[in-house]
Design a protein around this motif. Structure first.
Motif, PDB file in Angstrom:
ATOM      1  N   HIS A  49       0.843  -1.192   0.000  1.00 23.15           N
ATOM      2  CA  HIS A  49       0.000   0.000   0.000  1.00 23.15           C
ATOM      3  C   HIS A  49       0.887   1.255   0.000  1.00 23.15           C
ATOM      4  CE1 HIS A  49      -3.023   2.870   1.209  1.00 23.15           C
ATOM      5  NE2 HIS A  49      -2.308   3.166   2.270  1.00 23.15           N
ATOM      6  N   ASP A  50       1.917   1.213   0.834  1.00 23.73           N
ATOM      7  CA  ASP A  50       2.823   2.352   0.930  1.00 23.73           C
ATOM      8  C   ASP A  50       3.569   2.585  -0.399  1.00 23.73           C
ATOM      9  OD1 ASP A  50       4.297   4.340   2.476  1.00 23.73           O
ATOM     10  OD2 ASP A  50       6.007   3.000   2.115  1.00 23.73           O
ATOM     11  N   GLN A  51       4.020   1.498  -1.039  1.00 22.71           N
ATOM     12  CA  GLN A  51       4.683   1.621  -2.349  1.00 22.71           C
ATOM     13  C   GLN A  51       3.741   2.278  -3.361  1.00 22.71           C
ATOM     14  OE1 GLN A  51       5.565  -2.396  -3.435  1.00 22.71           O
ATOM     15  NE2 GLN A  51       7.498  -2.458  -2.316  1.00 22.71           N
ATOM     16  N   ALA A  52       2.489   1.837  -3.346  1.00 21.97           N
ATOM     17  CA  ALA A  52       1.522   2.342  -4.326  1.00 21.97           C
ATOM     18  C   ALA A  52       1.271   3.829  -4.128  1.00 21.97           C
ATOM     19  CB  ALA A  52       0.212   1.566  -4.209  1.00 21.97           C
ATOM     20  N   PHE A 189      -2.204  -2.813  -6.620  1.00 26.18           N
ATOM     21  CA  PHE A 189      -2.237  -1.905  -5.469  1.00 26.18           C
ATOM     22  C   PHE A 189      -2.255  -0.448  -5.944  1.00 26.18           C
ATOM     23  CE2 PHE A 189      -1.921  -3.879  -1.270  1.00 26.18           C
ATOM     24  CZ  PHE A 189      -1.828  -5.218  -1.629  1.00 26.18           C
ATOM     25  N   LEU A 190      -1.572  -0.164  -7.057  1.00 31.02           N
ATOM     26  CA  LEU A 190      -1.565   1.209  -7.567  1.00 31.02           C
ATOM     27  C   LEU A 190      -2.966   1.611  -8.043  1.00 31.02           C
ATOM     28  CD1 LEU A 190      -0.308   3.850  -8.408  1.00 31.02           C
ATOM     29  CD2 LEU A 190       0.700   2.737 -10.400  1.00 31.02           C
ATOM     30  N   VAL A 191      -3.661   0.699  -8.707  1.00 28.02           N
ATOM     31  CA  VAL A 191      -5.024   1.017  -9.151  1.00 28.02           C
ATOM     32  C   VAL A 191      -5.906   1.321  -7.928  1.00 28.02           C
ATOM     33  CG1 VAL A 191      -7.083   0.096 -10.314  1.00 28.02           C
ATOM     34  CG2 VAL A 191      -4.824  -0.272 -11.319  1.00 28.02           C
ATOM     35  N   CYS A 192      -5.762   0.543  -6.878  1.00 26.70           N
ATOM     36  CA  CYS A 192      -6.515   0.811  -5.626  1.00 26.70           C
ATOM     37  C   CYS A 192      -6.168   2.198  -5.096  1.00 26.70           C
ATOM     38  CB  CYS A 192      -6.172  -0.214  -4.545  1.00 26.70           C
ATOM     39  SG  CYS A 192      -6.771  -1.848  -4.913  1.00 26.70           S
ATOM     40  N   SER A 193      -4.891   2.522  -5.146  1.00 25.62           N
ATOM     41  CA  SER A 193      -4.442   3.799  -4.598  1.00 25.62           C
ATOM     42  C   SER A 193      -4.971   4.970  -5.445  1.00 25.62           C
ATOM     43  CB  SER A 193      -2.914   3.769  -4.538  1.00 25.62           C
ATOM     44  OG  SER A 193      -2.392   5.007  -4.257  1.00 25.62           O
ATOM     45  N   LEU A 194      -5.033   4.793  -6.770  1.00 24.98           N
ATOM     46  CA  LEU A 194      -5.582   5.839  -7.639  1.00 24.98           C
ATOM     47  C   LEU A 194      -7.066   6.065  -7.324  1.00 24.98           C
ATOM     48  CD1 LEU A 194      -4.006   4.871 -11.115  1.00 24.98           C
ATOM     49  CD2 LEU A 194      -3.206   6.594  -9.495  1.00 24.98           C
ATOM     50  N   LEU A 195      -7.773   4.996  -7.037  1.00 24.34           N
ATOM     51  CA  LEU A 195      -9.195   5.125  -6.709  1.00 24.34           C
ATOM     52  C   LEU A 195      -9.383   5.769  -5.339  1.00 24.34           C
ATOM     53  CD1 LEU A 195     -10.355   1.696  -8.049  1.00 24.34           C
ATOM     54  CD2 LEU A 195     -11.131   3.916  -8.880  1.00 24.34           C
TER      55      LEU A 195
END
Ligand code: GTP
Ligand code: MG
Length: 559
Positions: A49-52, A189-195
């Motif tokens: 999560h932190d990386q994203a 995880f990046l897609v989750c973070s963008l949302l």
């Protein structure tokens, strides 16, 4: 750029194992402790999560020079990792060492001015690189090498499997070829973070967490992205210490928890539709048992399901992750059986009366709990080993499980993958689904509490049946296919490795043969011939019997 992405790919994570030899190499003790070197599920999730949160996604023109691109981006800060992939265009995932770099990068981005349309000025972390350079695709050391997000084609996989030496190696090879790579998981995880950036406009402390096959270690390349909006951190803490005074937020109220979840998902779904670049085909499916917003994230090609208030599903994912970490044979079996089921149309990506991948995984876990000695512990055993910090009750359901895997000791079981696969088919080919329920919490069959065709007790919401959707004809297809596959193991020589013939075509054998429709078709044809033969024999016997009867009796029978 300081460093390239040194992501461990699936290939490097796995090592080929000969289970019988490996287990014999362990001392003669009957039990083995699980290595404590493994990171806990929640720690892995936090790291990803932190990386994203420190990453951006950039669409690059095909002629991008990798060196120049990275030099340009790294003006805003140290790049810790990066990789490229191709879907609808070429994309770069760039992870900075610090979040501040993203602010600096965004200050230099502009909102495009469109000629015939208008743009929604939402500043997301999905960017487009424009270049004044013209020219063809780069070649040589500065060319972009794209990471693959899709599984190998069926034919390619069959070819790879046929080249292996043993069935065990085939199952390991299939897993390596199909499992999610580190890069793919990072992108998820990046897609989750963008949302999250969208949802955070309303709930600044929220997190969108992936669950299901993205995180449970059973994810196959191309699987959907299940996410849930976690609002736990948004709820306030009790501040009444000392003064005797306290403040609370005035809030809107909904008729029920479900009602509130539906309202929140409806609004977030609307925002995703209107504001979030790359998200297309947004559907709100709010009346489902578990309300959700479904859409496609085009830059990644992920099919996304966003839910809210879904902590129990997250616990199921953690449970599968723990089981997958305890003995790697579980993952090899699950990947093989899921692929086998998909190849024969037992599972399907559309919702319906099919067995789901989740149910199949539960069947494999249960089967491994039944081995002598048991290859996996029961869920109650995992609960009993839990420490005070592992205690977890969600909506009245006890979801406690041990998180420190070094507390778990496993019994020494040396079964090979080939033996386990064969006996899985035999086990479920003759399992009494009419009477018995699968219970992985107790690790034993129970009497079925209700009349559904197939009953797999939900491990955490124990009144529910994970396979309630499965109807009797789908169950029958599964059982028949298990019987046929067991039959192939017992009788056929398809499992024997054969070398390439003079035509240089590698013969399909072992797991490759089990995946081919022709194998079950030939079994079906043989069964049909046998049935026909039996019918003809029965007909002959009948006619002999008829001819022995008196003419009057024979006549009355036909009226
Ligand atoms: P894929 O088919 O690869 O996507 O596997 P998956 O494990 O992600 O399954 P799916 O997308 O269908 O569901 C996501 C998660 O929801 C699962 O991993 C489970 O944690 C949970 N889940 C799915 N089906 C059920 C069910 O019938 N009952 C319960 N309690 N949870 C389910
Ligand atoms: Mg899924």
């Amino acid at each position: 750029p300081r460093c390239e992405l040194q992501a461990q790919t699936g290939l490097s994570r796995l090592h080929r194992t000969d289970f019988a030899t490996a287990a014999q190499a362990v001392s003669n003790t009957e039990q083995t402790a699980v290595s404590d070197a493994k990171e806990s599920f929640s720690l892995i999730q936090e790291k990803r999560h932190d990386q994203a949160e420190r990453s951006v996604l950039i669409n690059c023109p095909p002629n991008t020079n990798k060196k120049k691109f990275l030099a340009y981006i790294s003006k805003h800060g140290d790049i810790r990792n990066h990789f490229f992939y191709e879907t609808y265009g070429i994309y770069a995932v760039v992870e900075f060492s610090s979040r501040d770099s993203i602010s600096s990068l965004k200050e230099n981005c502009t909102i495009p001015s469109l000629q015939h349309e208008a743009s929604v000025p939402f500043k997301s972390r999905l960017l487009t690189l424009s270049s004044t350079a013209t020219g063809k695709k780069q070649t040589g050391p500065n060319a972009i090498k794209c990471h693959n997000l899709t599984p190998p084609s069926f034919d390619k996989l069959i070819n790879q499997l046929s080249k292996q030496e043993t069935v065990d190696q085939q199952m390991q090879c299939l897993t390596e070829a199909c499992q999610l790579t580190e890069e793919n998981i990072s992108l998820r995880f990046l897609v989750c973070s963008l949302l999250r950036d969208i949802a955070a406009a309303y709930f600044p402390d929220c997190i969108i967490r992936p669950f299901g096959s993205t995180v449970n270690s059973f994810g196959k390349l191309g699987c959907d992205l299940d996410m849930f909006l976690d609002l736990d951190a948004v709820s306030g803490h009790d501040q009444s210490k000392g003064s005797g005074l306290s403040l609370e937020y005035q809030v809107k109220r909904g008729a029920s928890e479900r009602n509130v979840t539906q309202s929140i998902l409806s609004v977030i779904g609307e925002c995703v539709d209107v504001f979030s670049p790359g998200c297309v085909g947004v559907q709100k499916i709010l009346n489902a048992r578990c309300p959700l917003v479904r859409f496609s994230h085009q830059p990644s090609s992920f099919r996304c399901d966003l839910t809210a208030n879904n902590r129990v599903a997250m616990k199921s994912s953690e449970m599968l992750f723990i089981y997958g970490s305890l003995d790697e044979r579980l993952r090899f079996l699950v990947f093989t059986i899921r692929y086998w089921a998909r190849a024969h149309g037992i599972t399907n990506s559309f919702p319906g009366a099919w067995i789901t991948n989740f149910s199949l995984t539960m069947l494999v876990v249960f089967f491994l709990q039944q081995r002598t000695p048991a290859l996996l512990p029961t869920l109650n055993q995992l609960r009993d080993l839990a420490g005070p910090s592992d205690k977890c009750v969600i909506e009245g359901n006890d979801c406690t499980m041990v998180t420190d895997l070094s507390k778990i000791t496993l019994q020494q079981n040396t079964d090979t993958l080939e033996k386990l696969l064969q006996e899985f088919f035999e086990f479920y080919g003759s399992f009494d689904f009419g009477k018995s329920s699968i219970n992985i919490r107790k690790g034993r069959e129970q009497n079925k509490p209700e009349t559904s065709a197939m009953h797999i007790q939900n491990p955490f919401e124990t009144d529910l049946n994970v396979s309630r959707n499965v109807n009797s004809s789908q169950l029958q297809r599964f059982v028949t296919l298990c019987k046929e596959s067991a039959w192939i193991f017992q009788n056929g020589d398809v499992l024997k490795r054969r070398s390439a013939s003079s035509s240089n075509k590698i013969p399909q054998w072992g797991v490759a043969a089990l995946l081919m429709p022709s194998v079950t078709k030939s079994v079906e044809a043989r069964e049909k011939r046998k049935r026909r033969k039996n019918e003809r024999t029965a007909e002959r016997i009948m006619s002999v019997l008829q001819s022995l009867k008196s003419p009057a009796e024979a006549g009355s029978g036909s009226e």
